[in-house]
Scaffold this motif. Structure first.
Motif, PDB file in Angstrom:
ATOM      1  N   LEU A  87      58.737  -3.709 -61.203  1.00 11.80           N
ATOM      2  CA  LEU A  87      57.828  -3.665 -62.344  1.00 11.80           C
ATOM      3  C   LEU A  87      56.469  -3.235 -61.818  1.00 11.80           C
ATOM      4  O   LEU A  87      55.921  -3.873 -60.908  1.00 11.80           O
ATOM      5  N   THR A  88      55.907  -2.174 -62.371  1.00 16.84           N
ATOM      6  CA  THR A  88      54.678  -1.629 -61.813  1.00 16.84           C
ATOM      7  C   THR A  88      53.861  -0.905 -62.869  1.00 16.84           C
ATOM      8  O   THR A  88      54.414  -0.295 -63.803  1.00 16.84           O
ATOM      9  N   SER A  89      52.554  -0.968 -62.697  1.00 14.59           N
ATOM     10  CA  SER A  89      51.631  -0.191 -63.531  1.00 14.59           C
ATOM     11  C   SER A  89      51.231   1.097 -62.828  1.00 14.59           C
ATOM     12  O   SER A  89      50.315   1.783 -63.292  1.00 14.59           O
ATOM     13  N   GLY A  90      51.878   1.395 -61.713  1.00 17.16           N
ATOM     14  CA  GLY A  90      51.455   2.539 -60.922  1.00 17.16           C
ATOM     15  C   GLY A  90      50.152   2.266 -60.180  1.00 17.16           C
ATOM     16  O   GLY A  90      49.414   3.191 -59.828  1.00 17.16           O
ATOM     17  N   MET A 149      60.341   0.222 -63.633  1.00 17.20           N
ATOM     18  CA  MET A 149      59.979  -0.234 -64.970  1.00 17.20           C
ATOM     19  C   MET A 149      58.459  -0.243 -65.090  1.00 17.20           C
ATOM     20  O   MET A 149      57.773  -0.888 -64.296  1.00 17.20           O
ATOM     21  N   ALA A 150      57.938   0.474 -66.070  1.00 18.01           N
ATOM     22  CA  ALA A 150      56.492   0.554 -66.277  1.00 18.01           C
ATOM     23  C   ALA A 150      56.022  -0.648 -67.075  1.00 18.01           C
ATOM     24  O   ALA A 150      56.585  -0.983 -68.118  1.00 18.01           O
ATOM     25  N   GLY A 151      54.979  -1.311 -66.585  1.00 19.24           N
ATOM     26  CA  GLY A 151      54.421  -2.442 -67.307  1.00 19.24           C
ATOM     27  C   GLY A 151      53.003  -2.710 -66.875  1.00 19.24           C
ATOM     28  O   GLY A 151      52.591  -2.360 -65.764  1.00 19.24           O
ATOM     29  N   SER A 172      50.576   9.156 -62.587  1.00 23.70           N
ATOM     30  CA  SER A 172      50.934   9.993 -61.432  1.00 23.70           C
ATOM     31  C   SER A 172      51.700   9.183 -60.396  1.00 23.70           C
ATOM     32  O   SER A 172      52.702   9.653 -59.836  1.00 23.70           O
ATOM     33  N   ARG A 173      51.260   7.942 -60.135  1.00 28.16           N
ATOM     34  CA  ARG A 173      51.982   7.121 -59.165  1.00 28.16           C
ATOM     35  C   ARG A 173      53.333   6.691 -59.728  1.00 28.16           C
ATOM     36  O   ARG A 173      54.317   6.636 -58.989  1.00 28.16           O
ATOM     37  N   LEU A 174      53.396   6.405 -61.008  1.00 29.09           N
ATOM     38  CA  LEU A 174      54.686   6.068 -61.613  1.00 29.09           C
ATOM     39  C   LEU A 174      55.674   7.222 -61.433  1.00 29.09           C
ATOM     40  O   LEU A 174      56.841   7.007 -61.082  1.00 29.09           O
ATOM     41  N   ALA A 175      55.211   8.442 -61.654  1.00 28.54           N
ATOM     42  CA  ALA A 175      56.088   9.604 -61.497  1.00 28.54           C
ATOM     43  C   ALA A 175      56.563   9.740 -60.051  1.00 28.54           C
ATOM     44  O   ALA A 175      57.736  10.074 -59.796  1.00 28.54           O
ATOM     45  N   ALA A 176      55.680   9.472 -59.096  1.00 25.79           N
ATOM     46  CA  ALA A 176      56.066   9.551 -57.686  1.00 25.79           C
ATOM     47  C   ALA A 176      57.091   8.474 -57.340  1.00 25.79           C
ATOM     48  O   ALA A 176      58.053   8.730 -56.593  1.00 25.79           O
ATOM     49  N   LEU A 177      56.913   7.280 -57.878  1.00 22.06           N
ATOM     50  CA  LEU A 177      57.881   6.211 -57.633  1.00 22.06           C
ATOM     51  C   LEU A 177      59.236   6.547 -58.249  1.00 22.06           C
ATOM     52  O   LEU A 177      60.283   6.300 -57.647  1.00 22.06           O
ATOM     53  N   ASP A 188      51.045   1.047 -49.634  1.00 19.14           N
ATOM     54  CA  ASP A 188      52.029   2.136 -49.619  1.00 19.14           C
ATOM     55  C   ASP A 188      53.231   1.733 -50.465  1.00 19.14           C
ATOM     56  O   ASP A 188      54.244   1.260 -49.941  1.00 19.14           O
ATOM     57  N   PRO A 189      53.151   1.897 -51.789  1.00 14.93           N
ATOM     58  CA  PRO A 189      54.252   1.457 -52.651  1.00 14.93           C
ATOM     59  C   PRO A 189      55.542   2.246 -52.455  1.00 14.93           C
ATOM     60  O   PRO A 189      56.622   1.721 -52.693  1.00 14.93           O
ATOM     61  N   LEU A 190      55.447   3.491 -52.003  1.00 13.38           N
ATOM     62  CA  LEU A 190      56.661   4.277 -51.772  1.00 13.38           C
ATOM     63  C   LEU A 190      57.457   3.693 -50.609  1.00 13.38           C
ATOM     64  O   LEU A 190      58.691   3.576 -50.682  1.00 13.38           O
TER      65      LEU A 190
END
Length: 254
Positions: free
Chosen positions: A160-163, A190-192, A173-178, A143-145
């Motif tokens: 730092l996350t790839s979603g 930060m996307a990576g 989609s997960r990056l957008a939710a975060l 549950d990253p949120l």
């Protein structure tokens, strides 16, 4: 107003920091053994050398002064650490900040796969005024949120996350939710993860605060049976770094 998105390069030597500064990156994440392990804590001498290399005043007023953020990860593998490993991480956090690092990059999980609040609290306290980035340990949390809420409460500056995907370009989609959740929490996303210049427009479309990539290439340099065989080593490629910076500069985000 156009969106201002930071560029962070993962580098492994002073030359990488110079390239990052030349292309206008905001930060470097300094680590060792990046390709082979995903990154490990660099030596004290390497931290000092990269901090010195990053301390050059930019030639343009539009270019930021490069920040050095040091990865603190004592071994490859997962992120559930023993007491002895946490003690080593605490020492490394102090050492990195004493050498002039602007921030540290780290993460610790419980055996049940959630943020290890107690150990993260100790690590953040050791960092004192330096920024703390929680790395891609986030991508193995169910549950990253909820984890984002916890990390914001702890005072982490960014994640730092790839979603959750193997590559950030597949985790949109997960990056957008975060990002949507982070706006309420005051923590950056930060996307990576496998990012190339071609991925950047789609990543910016999610609203991330920063993009992270290694922009590295391998140099073939056989070390023989006692030196890693044909493994060679990695360097930051200025052409790849420049392409990423250009994609950030030219992408128009609504």
């Amino acid at each position: 107003m156009p969106q201002r998105v930071a560029l962070e390069l993962a580098v492994q030597d002073p030359a990488g920091a110079v390239i990052a500064a030349d292309v206008g990156a905001r930060r470097v994440e300094l680590c060792s053994a990046l390709g082979a392990t995903g990154g490990l804590t660099p030596s004290a001498a390497l931290i000092e050398a990269v901090v010195d290399a990053a301390a050059v005043v930019p030639s343009s007023d539009n270019a930021p002064l490069l920040e050095v953020h040091v990865l603190v990860r004592p071994r490859p593998g997962g992120f559930v650490y023993s007491s002895a490993e946490i003690d080593l991480m605490l020492r490394d956090v102090t050492l990195a900040t004493d050498q002039g690092a602007d921030g540290v990059v780290l993460g610790a999980l419980t055996s049940s796969g959630t943020v290890d609040v107690a150990r993260m609290r100790d690590l953040i306290a050791a960092a004192e005024d330096a920024e703390v980035t929680f790395h891609r340990a986030l991508d193995v949390i169910a549950d990253p949120l909820a984890a984002l809420d916890t990390l914001a409460e702890l005072g982490v500056a960014r994640v730092l996350t790839s979603g959750g995907a193997a590559r950030a370009g597949a985790g949109l989609s997960r990056l957008a939710a975060l990002v949507e959740r982070s706006a309420e929490l005051g923590i950056e996303v930060m996307a990576g993860g496998g990012v190339t210049a071609a991925d950047i427009p789609a990543l910016l479309g999610t609203g991330v605060d920063a993009v992270h990539l290694s922009a590295k290439r391998s140099v073939v340099d056989a070390g023989g049976p006692g030196g890693g065989d044909e493994a060679g080593y990695e360097v930051t490629d200025p052409t790849l770094a420049r392409a990423a910076a250009e994609a950030l500069r030219t992408t128009v985000v609504p």
